[in-house]
Design an enzyme around this catalytic site. Structure first.
Site, PDB file in Angstrom:
ATOM      1  N   ALA A  65       0.858  -1.177   0.000  1.00  0.00           N
ATOM      2  CA  ALA A  65       0.000   0.000   0.000  1.00  0.00           C
ATOM      3  C   ALA A  65       0.898   1.232   0.000  1.00  0.00           C
ATOM      4  CB  ALA A  65      -0.889  -0.007   1.236  1.00  0.00           C
ATOM      5  N   GLY A 108       0.690  -5.080   1.003  1.00  0.00           N
ATOM      6  CA  GLY A 108      -0.539  -5.190   0.219  1.00  0.00           C
ATOM      7  C   GLY A 108      -0.303  -5.845  -1.137  1.00  0.00           C
ATOM      8  N   GLU A 111      -0.398  -9.416  -0.447  1.00  0.00           N
ATOM      9  CA  GLU A 111      -1.797  -9.744  -0.129  1.00  0.00           C
ATOM     10  C   GLU A 111      -2.653  -9.772  -1.393  1.00  0.00           C
ATOM     11  OE1 GLU A 111      -1.877  -6.640   2.845  1.00  0.00           O
ATOM     12  OE2 GLU A 111      -2.326  -8.112   4.400  1.00  0.00           O
ATOM     13  N   GLU A 131       5.237  -4.989   6.914  1.00  0.00           N
ATOM     14  CA  GLU A 131       4.525  -3.904   7.608  1.00  0.00           C
ATOM     15  C   GLU A 131       5.096  -3.652   8.997  1.00  0.00           C
ATOM     16  OE1 GLU A 131       3.105  -6.389   5.936  1.00  0.00           O
ATOM     17  OE2 GLU A 131       1.317  -5.731   4.847  1.00  0.00           O
TER      18      GLU A 131
HETATM   19  N1  DAK Z   1       4.579   3.200  -0.779  1.00  0.00           N
HETATM   20  C1  DAK Z   1       4.953   4.366  -1.340  1.00  0.00           C
HETATM   21  N2  DAK Z   1       6.054   4.512  -2.100  1.00  0.00           N
HETATM   22  C2  DAK Z   1       6.823   3.423  -2.272  1.00  0.00           C
HETATM   23  C3  DAK Z   1       6.515   2.178  -1.698  1.00  0.00           C
HETATM   24  C4  DAK Z   1       5.312   2.081  -0.912  1.00  0.00           C
HETATM   25  N3  DAK Z   1       4.885   0.945  -0.358  1.00  0.00           N
HETATM   26  N4  DAK Z   1       7.470   1.300  -2.035  1.00  0.00           N
HETATM   27  C5  DAK Z   1       8.347   1.973  -2.798  1.00  0.00           C
HETATM   28  N5  DAK Z   1       7.949   3.246  -2.948  1.00  0.00           N
HETATM   29  C6  DAK Z   1       8.619   4.317  -3.699  1.00  0.00           C
HETATM   30  C7  DAK Z   1       9.853   4.809  -2.965  1.00  0.00           C
HETATM   31  O1  DAK Z   1       9.498   5.747  -1.983  1.00  0.00           O
HETATM   32  C8  DAK Z   1      10.632   5.425  -4.092  1.00  0.00           C
HETATM   33  O2  DAK Z   1      10.070   6.664  -4.414  1.00  0.00           O
HETATM   34  P1  DAK Z   1      11.008   8.000  -4.569  1.00  0.00           P
HETATM   35  O3  DAK Z   1      11.765   8.103  -3.303  1.00  0.00           O
HETATM   36  O4  DAK Z   1      11.880   7.661  -5.746  1.00  0.00           O
HETATM   37  O5  DAK Z   1      10.027   9.105  -4.813  1.00  0.00           O
HETATM   38  C9  DAK Z   1      10.346   4.484  -5.248  1.00  0.00           C
HETATM   39  O6  DAK Z   1       9.128   3.807  -4.915  1.00  0.00           O
HETATM   40  C10 DAK Z   1      11.425   3.441  -5.461  1.00  0.00           C
HETATM   41  O7  DAK Z   1      11.663   2.791  -4.243  1.00  0.00           O
HETATM   42  P2  DAK Z   1      13.118   2.681  -3.557  1.00  0.00           P
HETATM   43  O8  DAK Z   1      13.987   3.811  -3.952  1.00  0.00           O
HETATM   44  O9  DAK Z   1      12.893   2.466  -2.109  1.00  0.00           O
HETATM   45  O10 DAK Z   1      13.650   1.343  -4.252  1.00  0.00           O
HETATM   46  P3  DAK Z   1      14.665   0.273  -3.652  1.00  0.00           P
HETATM   47  O11 DAK Z   1      14.951  -0.667  -4.767  1.00  0.00           O
HETATM   48  O12 DAK Z   1      15.799   0.936  -2.940  1.00  0.00           O
HETATM   49  O13 DAK Z   1      13.824  -0.502  -2.522  1.00  0.00           O
HETATM   50  C11 DAK Z   1      11.867  -1.641  -1.665  1.00  0.00           C
HETATM   51  C12 DAK Z   1      12.723  -1.249  -2.913  1.00  0.00           C
HETATM   52  C13 DAK Z   1      10.611  -2.328  -2.159  1.00  0.00           C
HETATM   53  C14 DAK Z   1      12.665  -2.631  -0.798  1.00  0.00           C
HETATM   54  C15 DAK Z   1      11.541  -0.369  -0.831  1.00  0.00           C
HETATM   55  O14 DAK Z   1      10.988   0.611  -1.717  1.00  0.00           O
HETATM   56  C16 DAK Z   1      10.573  -0.615   0.276  1.00  0.00           C
HETATM   57  O15 DAK Z   1      10.949  -1.120   1.348  1.00  0.00           O
HETATM   58  N6  DAK Z   1       9.291  -0.255   0.063  1.00  0.00           N
HETATM   59  C17 DAK Z   1       8.267  -0.358   1.071  1.00  0.00           C
HETATM   60  C18 DAK Z   1       7.815  -1.787   1.221  1.00  0.00           C
HETATM   61  C19 DAK Z   1       6.770  -1.920   2.323  1.00  0.00           C
HETATM   62  O16 DAK Z   1       7.027  -1.593   3.498  1.00  0.00           O
HETATM   63  N7  DAK Z   1       5.563  -2.381   1.963  1.00  0.00           N
HETATM   64  C20 DAK Z   1       4.458  -2.523   2.882  1.00  0.00           C
HETATM   65  C21 DAK Z   1       3.677  -1.228   2.932  1.00  0.00           C
HETATM   66  S1  DAK Z   1       2.337  -1.275   4.104  1.00  0.00           S
HETATM   67  C22 DAK Z   1      -5.287  -2.088   3.928  1.00  0.00           C
HETATM   68  C23 DAK Z   1      -4.863  -2.927   2.939  1.00  0.00           C
HETATM   69  C24 DAK Z   1      -3.527  -3.129   2.729  1.00  0.00           C
HETATM   70  C25 DAK Z   1      -2.598  -2.478   3.495  1.00  0.00           C
HETATM   71  C26 DAK Z   1      -3.007  -1.624   4.482  1.00  0.00           C
HETATM   72  C27 DAK Z   1      -4.358  -1.427   4.714  1.00  0.00           C
HETATM   73  N8  DAK Z   1      -6.682  -1.889   4.200  1.00  0.00           N
HETATM   74  C28 DAK Z   1      -7.652  -2.648   3.372  1.00  0.00           C
HETATM   75  C29 DAK Z   1      -7.127  -0.975   5.182  1.00  0.00           C
HETATM   76  C30 DAK Z   1      -1.201  -2.718   3.213  1.00  0.00           C
HETATM   77  C31 DAK Z   1      -0.201  -2.080   3.866  1.00  0.00           C
HETATM   78  C32 DAK Z   1       1.134  -2.120   3.266  1.00  0.00           C
HETATM   79  O17 DAK Z   1       1.356  -2.691   2.222  1.00  0.00           O
END
Ligand code: DAK
Length: 257
Positions: A65, A108, A111, A131
């Protein structure tokens, strides 16, 4: 559609949805999720479509997400937006849906892939529920579907440490159908979708429902549900066609009726 691309006829009877926020690694913002919900709803109604493939790109299926969109939210903001309604509608797609995953399938994104009926992955695919690293936990089925797919020990470790699982391990532990070289992951998913699309759409829908029921009920109730759907197949023209074609030694021409 700003954040997805839809090809309703990628193959005969097969539609393709591509998540299309490549710079953000296909982070699932609210608009993307609404577009996905609307596209699935429409494709579910289109008679010529029998199976649906959802994909991203080589680098990311979806990295979760959109954290930037969620960062400032309160519990009441989340409640009022009620994203769960969108996710629930996606889960209720009646036609078989296949995820073609390469690169990151996180949070997400993982998921969403698990909400699909089958997953084909490239050898670079990485699955994870990270998360916990941003102070929350899976919220769209991750704790349930991952645990049912790979068992408590592995799921608990992934959910509590945020560590990723490779495609090879995901195949070994039953999370996905198979791993293929990166240049083939979409082709393989489309091929699988085409195979399913050649079956009776009525039987495919009823069978999908019955398999999914196994996750929601005890055996007795599941068997009862299966039996009802089995009987229902005999109300379809496709059942007559399928069995006659076998007897007449020809290929069946299923119509979805
Ligand atoms: N959200 C927003 N931006 C994201 C992102 C994300 N989840 N993942 C990556 N990006 C963006 C980065 O911020 C970056 O943007 P800029 O800085 O260039 O503007 C760009 O994508 C490229 O990412 P990186 O520079 O970080 O690339 P790397 O290769 O260095 O790293 C990475 C890739 C995937 C390891 C890293 O980006 C990362 O850790 N991303 C976050 C992964 C994460 O934590 N995912 C879980 C998010 S929480 C719900 C349903 C679902 C959910 C919640 C509620 N309901 C129905 C209520 C789900 C929650 C989640 O998924």
């Amino acid at each position: 559609m700003d954040f997805i691309q839809v090809d309703p006829q990628a193959r005969q009877h097969v539609a393709l949805i591509q998540l299309n926020r490549p710079k953000e690694l296909n982070a699932l913002n609210l608009q993307l999720m609404s577009e996905l919900r609307d596209a699935l709803r429409q494709l579910d109604e289109e008679e010529h479509v029998r199976t649906i493939v959802i994909t991203g790109n080589e680098r990311a299926f979806a990295a979760g997400a959109d954290i930037k969109q969620m960062a400032g939210k309160t519990a009441i903001d989340m409640l009022n937006v009620d994203q769960f309604a969108t996710w629930d509608q996606i889960r209720k797609t009646k036609k078989p849906v296949i995820a073609a995953v390469s690169g990151f399938a996180l949070g997400g994104g993982c998921e969403l892939a698990m909400t699909c009926d089958m997953i084909i992955a490239s050898e670079t695919a990485l699955f994870g529920q990270p998360e916990i690293k941003i102070g929350v936990m899976p919220g769209a089925g991750g704790t349930q579907r991952l645990t049912k797919a790979i068992g408590k020990a592995k799921a608990m470790e992934m959910v509590l440490t945020g560590k990723f699982m490779t495609a090879a391990d995901a195949e070994k532990h039953g999370l996905i159908n198979r791993v293929v070289p990166v240049e083939l992951f979409l082709e393989e998913a489309l091929e699988l979708a085409t195979q399913v699309a050649q079956m009776s759409p009525v039987a495919a829908r009823l069978a999908k429902e019955a398999v999914n029921r196994a996750f929601e009920t005890q055996l007795d109730e599941g068997l009862h549900f299966e039996r009802k759907n089995f009987y229902l197949c005999f109300a379809s023209e496709d059942q007559t066609e399928g069995m006659n074609a076998f007897v007449e030694k020809r290929k069946p021409a299923f119509k979805g009726r």
